[in-house]
Design an enzyme around this catalytic site. Structure first.
Site, PDB file in Angstrom:
ATOM      1  N   LYS A  64      -4.290 -26.959  20.267  1.00 42.29           N
ATOM      2  CA  LYS A  64      -3.258 -27.999  20.249  1.00 42.29           C
ATOM      3  C   LYS A  64      -3.917 -29.363  20.275  1.00 42.29           C
ATOM      4  CE  LYS A  64       0.933 -26.360  22.555  1.00 42.29           C
ATOM      5  NZ  LYS A  64       1.957 -26.720  23.529  1.00 42.29           N
ATOM      6  N   LYS A  81      -6.708 -24.234  23.209  1.00 40.38           N
ATOM      7  CA  LYS A  81      -5.417 -23.643  22.822  1.00 40.38           C
ATOM      8  C   LYS A  81      -5.057 -23.940  21.369  1.00 40.38           C
ATOM      9  CE  LYS A  81      -2.667 -25.367  26.065  1.00 40.38           C
ATOM     10  NZ  LYS A  81      -1.424 -25.541  26.873  1.00 40.38           N
TER      11      LYS A  81
HETATM   12  N1  CTP Z   1       9.987 -26.214  27.077  1.00 37.76           N
HETATM   13  C1  CTP Z   1      11.352 -25.893  27.175  1.00 37.76           C
HETATM   14  N2  CTP Z   1      12.204 -26.231  26.145  1.00 37.76           N
HETATM   15  C2  CTP Z   1      11.725 -26.857  25.052  1.00 37.76           C
HETATM   16  C3  CTP Z   1      10.354 -27.201  24.941  1.00 37.76           C
HETATM   17  C4  CTP Z   1       9.502 -26.854  25.983  1.00 37.76           C
HETATM   18  O1  CTP Z   1      11.791 -25.324  28.162  1.00 37.76           O
HETATM   19  N3  CTP Z   1      12.582 -27.146  24.080  1.00 37.76           N
HETATM   20  C5  CTP Z   1       9.095 -25.838  28.165  1.00 37.76           C
HETATM   21  C6  CTP Z   1       8.031 -24.824  27.725  1.00 37.76           C
HETATM   22  O2  CTP Z   1       8.574 -23.522  27.689  1.00 37.76           O
HETATM   23  C7  CTP Z   1       6.978 -25.019  28.793  1.00 37.76           C
HETATM   24  C8  CTP Z   1       7.090 -26.525  29.130  1.00 37.76           C
HETATM   25  O3  CTP Z   1       8.363 -26.948  28.599  1.00 37.76           O
HETATM   26  O4  CTP Z   1       7.314 -24.265  29.958  1.00 37.76           O
HETATM   27  C9  CTP Z   1       5.980 -27.330  28.507  1.00 37.76           C
HETATM   28  O5  CTP Z   1       5.924 -26.952  27.148  1.00 37.76           O
HETATM   29  P1  CTP Z   1       4.960 -27.570  26.066  1.00 37.76           P
HETATM   30  O6  CTP Z   1       4.328 -26.461  25.312  1.00 37.76           O
HETATM   31  O7  CTP Z   1       4.100 -28.609  26.635  1.00 37.76           O
HETATM   32  O8  CTP Z   1       6.071 -28.299  25.144  1.00 37.76           O
HETATM   33  P2  CTP Z   1       6.571 -28.019  23.669  1.00 37.76           P
HETATM   34  O9  CTP Z   1       7.583 -29.058  23.361  1.00 37.76           O
HETATM   35  O10 CTP Z   1       6.988 -26.577  23.512  1.00 37.76           O
HETATM   36  O11 CTP Z   1       5.234 -28.320  22.831  1.00 37.76           O
HETATM   37  P3  CTP Z   1       4.685 -27.729  21.463  1.00 37.76           P
HETATM   38  O12 CTP Z   1       5.672 -28.024  20.395  1.00 37.76           O
HETATM   39  O13 CTP Z   1       3.379 -28.489  21.259  1.00 37.76           O
HETATM   40  O14 CTP Z   1       4.465 -26.256  21.682  1.00 37.76           O
END
Ligand code: CTP
Length: 134
Positions: free
Chosen positions: A46, A44
């Site tokens: 990441k 992905k």
């Molecule tokens: N999520 C959410 N609200 C946020 C951050 C994440 O509802 N502020 C939700 C995402 O939509 C997903 C889940 O949490 O369904 C896991 O998201 P993940 O991608 O692991 O977390 P992120 O904080 O968005 O990570 P990144 O910044 O690496 O994208």
């Protein structure tokens, strides 16, 4: 028993994650999290700060989470839905209408929940870098 399934990396577990998990659990009785493995995160693009085992243990400590399973591929979702007899797949709104999830509508409900504004794992990492540089 209504079974709910969601996916993600859940690095640096934060309140946006907790809000998502709480609302996902409220859609049913049993919440399964498909947690991206380190190898899948690479696919992905990441890089998680915490490794899979650590992220898994953190999630297992959250009261809303009943089971954590590995997410290794984009394609496993239908198998997961069948294996775990899932009624609802839930994702944050960043995935709204994504073909990665929409096809599952033939097999279960698909629900997108609004993201919590103002926080993400990437955001935390960026801000911590800034603090370190000050
Ligand atoms: N999520 C959410 N609200 C946020 C951050 C994440 O509802 N502020 C939700 C995402 O939509 C997903 C889940 O949490 O369904 C896991 O998201 P993940 O991608 O692991 O977390 P992120 O904080 O968005 O990570 P990144 O910044 O690496 O994208």
């Amino acid at each position: 028993m209504i079974r709910v399934l969601t996916y993600g990396t859940y690095d640096l577990l934060h309140y946006g994650h907790i809000n998502l998990l709480r609302r996902a659990k409220e859609l049913g009785d049993y919440l399964i999290v498909g947690l991206s493995t380190d190898a899948f995160n690479e696919i992905k693009g990441k890089t998680a700060f915490h490794d899979y085992e650590t992220r898994k243990r953190m999630l297992e400590a959250v009261r809303y989470v009943d089971l954590v399973i590995p997410e290794d591929t984009w394609e496993q979702k239908l198998d997961d839905v069948k294996t775990y007899q899932v009624d609802v797949v839930v994702m944050g709104s960043d995935w709204k209408d994504s073909p990665r999830f929409e096809y599952l509508r033939d097999y279960c409900k698909v629900v997108y929940l609004d993201r919590t504004p103002g926080i993400s794992s990437s955001d935390i990492k960026d801000k911590l870098h800034l603090v370190k540089e000050e």
